[in-house]
Design a protein around this motif. Structure first.
Motif, PDB file in Angstrom:
ATOM      1  N   SER A 114       0.605  -1.392  -0.225  1.00  0.00           N
ATOM      2  CA  SER A 114       0.170   0.203  -0.289  1.00  0.00           C
ATOM      3  C   SER A 114       0.837   0.831   0.262  1.00  0.00           C
ATOM      4  CB  SER A 114      -0.618  -0.013   1.073  1.00  0.00           C
ATOM      5  OG  SER A 114      -0.260   0.303   2.286  1.00  0.00           O
ATOM      6  N   THR A 181      -8.195  -3.822  -1.149  1.00  0.00           N
ATOM      7  CA  THR A 181      -9.281  -2.604  -0.142  1.00  0.00           C
ATOM      8  C   THR A 181     -10.437  -3.600   0.319  1.00  0.00           C
ATOM      9  OG1 THR A 181      -8.990  -1.355  -1.974  1.00  0.00           O
ATOM     10  CG2 THR A 181     -10.767  -0.537  -0.390  1.00  0.00           C
ATOM     11  N   MET A 189      -5.679   1.920   2.724  1.00  0.00           N
ATOM     12  CA  MET A 189      -5.456   1.905   1.002  1.00  0.00           C
ATOM     13  C   MET A 189      -5.934   2.745   0.933  1.00  0.00           C
ATOM     14  SD  MET A 189      -4.197  -1.308   0.688  1.00  0.00           S
ATOM     15  CE  MET A 189      -4.246  -1.208  -0.846  1.00  0.00           C
ATOM     16  N   THR A 192      -3.389   4.290  -2.345  1.00  0.00           N
ATOM     17  CA  THR A 192      -2.328   3.178  -3.126  1.00  0.00           C
ATOM     18  C   THR A 192      -2.879   3.524  -4.503  1.00  0.00           C
ATOM     19  OG1 THR A 192      -2.477   2.275  -0.767  1.00  0.00           O
ATOM     20  CG2 THR A 192      -1.965   1.388  -3.410  1.00  0.00           C
TER      21      THR A 192
END
Length: 350
Positions: A114, A181, A189, A192
């Motif tokens: 991440s 996720t 996340m 990301t």
């Protein structure tokens, strides 16, 4: 050294927020940071549809979350990931990540699951060196290795990977991101994103960090279809990525015959940093358990094919045949079944 830290939230859902370290520019003073941080935050958010700003502050390096790094050779540091599958990890930080420091610059080998992990890796690096990170090298496309790369790209690093890495990330990256996720939640996340490589390695490539040369070698389909190894020639430390598993059950996502052939032909006389598990001092201890497991997987699969079993009956038979080896491997039952399915399909028409 200070960094601007943005609190980014999902638009329309302020319950899901996370810290985003704006890595493109560290600051020397609080006043400089406060003056310029709003522009950096606005520029970053402009490329992140679906995110909004909830706050912005300047933080000292010592206040940032940092991954533990351990030195394994002169100028070589490793973050050892949890030896666990994604489903048993609280945050997906299961892969080993590497740092090699040259005279002029630094190379990162794999960037984590991440943006948050990539940020924590950069903070750890900044705790030991202020040299620029010139390269982030991705050993393959899997999410535990590749999804933190944007942190280093924003800091000015070239993203380097196998010649097939871009296609793998285009086709599978969004699925990986959705899966991470789903498992770890939107807040974990935040920020990301998929970053495609700037440099593609189709055979070999040398990177000079200043008196320190890394040799990157592309493999044929093996663990995955985009495997890349990194050799630090100064210390003879080999970063093998997921071509070498230790402790965690190996996963076949490329080609079993290709992986076995790679192990037969590779060899190495120095230290090996696997994609998962402890650093190995020699080649035999690094690959022998994996080689035994994968050879047995191939043998058991061929036996089910010779017996004419359908996939539904072959998979449990293969897993049962591998069970005597299960004591050496974490997450054996589920991973062995996944391997059996993949290898049955690969070998069915050979």
């Amino acid at each position: 050294m200070l960094f601007a830290v943005l609190s980014a939230c999902l638009a329309g859902n302020p319950a899901f927020c996370g810290p985003v370290v704006l890595t493109g520019r560290p600051f020397d003073t609080v006043s400089e940071c406060r003056e310029q941080a709003p522009r950096f935050a606005a520029d970053w958010l402009a490329g992140q549809p679906g995110l909004t700003q909830d706050g912005l502050e300047c933080r000292a390096l010592s206040d940032l979350a940092a991954l533990p790094l351990q030195p394994v050779a002169e100028g070589v540091h490793v973050h050892l990931g949890q030896i666990a599958p994604f489903e048993d990890s609280p945050d997906g930080r299961i892969a080993n990540l590497g740092v090699v420091i040259g005279r002029d610059s630094i190379a990162v080998i794999d960037a984590g699951t991440s943006r948050a992990q990539g940020q924590a890796l950069l903070a750890a690096i900044r705790g030991i060196s202020d040299k620029p990170v010139s390269h982030v090298i991705l050993t393959h496309a899997h999410p535990d290795h590749a999804l933190g790369a944007s942190v280093f790209a924003e800091a000015g690093a070239a993203v380097v990977g196998h010649g097939r890495l871009a296609d793998a990330l285009r086709t599978r990256g969004p699925v990986y991101l959705d899966n991470m996720t789903r498992i770890y939640g939107s807040a974990a996340m935040i920020g990301t994103r998929i970053v495609l490589p700037d440099v593609a390695v189709t055979d070999r490539l040398e990177i000079d960090l200043g008196g320190r040369v890394l040799t990157l070698t592309a493999a044929g389909p093996a663990h995955s279809d985009s495997d890349l190894t990194v050799l630090d020639r100064t210390t003879e430390t080999l970063f093998a990525g997921d071509l070498v598993f230790r402790g965690l059950t190996p996963i076949v996502d490329g080609s079993l015959p290709g992986w076995l052939a790679w192990m037969e032909g590779a060899g190495h006389g120095g230290m090996i940093v696997p994609g998962h598990g402890p650093v190995a001092a020699d080649w035999s201890s690094a690959i022998l358990p994996q080689q035994t497991f994968l050879t047995a997987l191939g043998d058991a699969t061929r036996q089910t094919l010779d017996a004419g079993l359908p996939l539904s009956r072959a998979v449990p038979a293969i897993v049962e045949a591998l069970r005597p080896l299960s004591g050496e491997w974490i997450a054996f039952p589920d991973s062995a079944a996944r391997d059996a399915t993949a290898v049955f399909k690969e070998l069915e028409w050979r």
